[in-house]
Design a protein around this motif. Structure first.
Motif, mmCIF file in Angstrom:
data_model
loop_
_atom_site.group_PDB
_atom_site.id
_atom_site.type_symbol
_atom_site.label_atom_id
_atom_site.label_comp_id
_atom_site.label_asym_id
_atom_site.label_seq_id
_atom_site.Cartn_x
_atom_site.Cartn_y
_atom_site.Cartn_z
ATOM 1 N N TYR A 182 1.274 -1.010 0.027
ATOM 2 C CA TYR A 182 0.013 0.264 -0.199
ATOM 3 C C TYR A 182 1.322 1.328 -0.248
ATOM 4 N N MET A 185 2.496 1.959 -3.710
ATOM 5 C CA MET A 185 0.592 2.026 -4.692
ATOM 6 C C MET A 185 1.011 3.811 -3.878
ATOM 7 N N ARG A 189 1.197 6.531 -7.033
ATOM 8 C CA ARG A 189 -0.112 7.363 -7.038
ATOM 9 C C ARG A 189 -0.137 8.619 -6.994
#
Length: 291
Positions: A182, A185, A189
């Motif tokens: 996470y 990620m 992003r």
């Protein structure tokens, strides 16, 4: 009570006992096998009323409807050696009652345990030959199709059941790696968002520069046109004045003198020193402006 009545009662009781122990019913939703001293003699009992010999025959009934086995989530490794937690379930029904009875002793829970083990083994093999992307989205449907095809033959030959459907309910990352995934990620992003913002800022600056340049050009053109129109208007006014004053030069000189008097004496306490014979007082000396 006479001996005849006693005999009749014994016969009736014997018939009732034989009926209760010798007759049995197979429902439409059931499958069953007929045993003789523990050996299967009729593997496919049809729905309806049947007869068996007490103490010799025995009947085992199974649920003939589609059943569900919900496997526990298991950890499997993908082609990249990445761990995934896969939760699945399967739909099955008894197809071969004799084999089902032999393999599971007629116990549905035992059949579910054996089928669950084979599903986990099949999922492990299917996940091991795919990447995370393929397992999660790219080939998820194909994974379930391949798994059902590979398990169906095994389930029929070993357990006597038909595998109706196999579904993967959920695929998660293990808790020990999900946090790092996470974070990565989120970083990706945020990087992508910064790139989009910088591209948007660059585009906005270009749009502002083009708009400012267009505004400057429009203002310059408008100023040029205004000055041109103003010049043309002044020229036209001068021409009109010249034509008007040329018709009566004396009147023009008179109005100019009045305007000069008005501007000279507009303030309070103004003092003006001029020669008495100056042209300034020309129309004060004579209405005709004579010298």
């Amino acid at each position: 009570m006479s001996s005849r009545n006693m005999t009749l009662l014994i016969i009736v009781a014997l018939l009732v006992w034989l009926g209760s122990n010798g007759l049995y019913v197979i429902k439409e939703t059931e499958r069953g096998v007929l045993l003789k001293f523990g050996e299967v003699v009729d593997p496919d009992l049809k729905p309806g009323l049947h007869w068996k010999i007490p103490f010799v025959n025995n009947v085992r009934k199974f649920d003939g409807r589609v059943l569900t086995v919900d496997s526990q989530p298991e950890r499997f490794f993908t082609q990249e050696k990445k761990a995934l937690i896969v939760d699945s379930y399967a739909k099955f029904r008894v197809s071969d009652t004799a084999k089902f009875y032999t393999a599971t002793n007629g116990e549905v829970l035992r059949a579910m345990q054996l089928l669950s083990q084979r599903i986990n083994d099949g999922l492990r093999n299917q996940v091991a030959i795919r990447t995370i992307q393929e397992v999660v989205s790219g080939e998820r449907d194909q994974l379930m199709i391949d798994l059902q095809e590979s398990l169906n033959d095994v389930a029929r030959t070993e357990l006597g059941i038909e595998l109706v459907d196999v579904r993967v309910k959920r695929i998660d990352l293990p808790s020990d790696v999900s946090e790092s995934v996470y974070r990565r990620m989120n970083a990706e992003r945020e990087k992508e968002a910064r790139e989009h913002r910088s591209q948007g800022q660059e585009l906005a600056e270009g749009i502002r520069a083009a708009a400012d340049r267009e505004v400057t050009v429009i203002r310059a053109n408008a100023y040029r046109d205004a000055e041109q129109i103003r010049g043309e208007g002044d020229a036209e006014a001068t021409r009109v004045y010249a034509e008007a004053f040329n018709q009566d030069p004396e009147f023009y000189a008179f109005t100019r003198s009045l305007k000069a008097y008005q501007e000279a004496f507009s303030g309070e306490g103004n003092i003006l020193l001029v020669q008495p014979d100056s042209d300034f007082f020309r129309y004060l000396k004579s209405p005709q402006g004579a010298e």
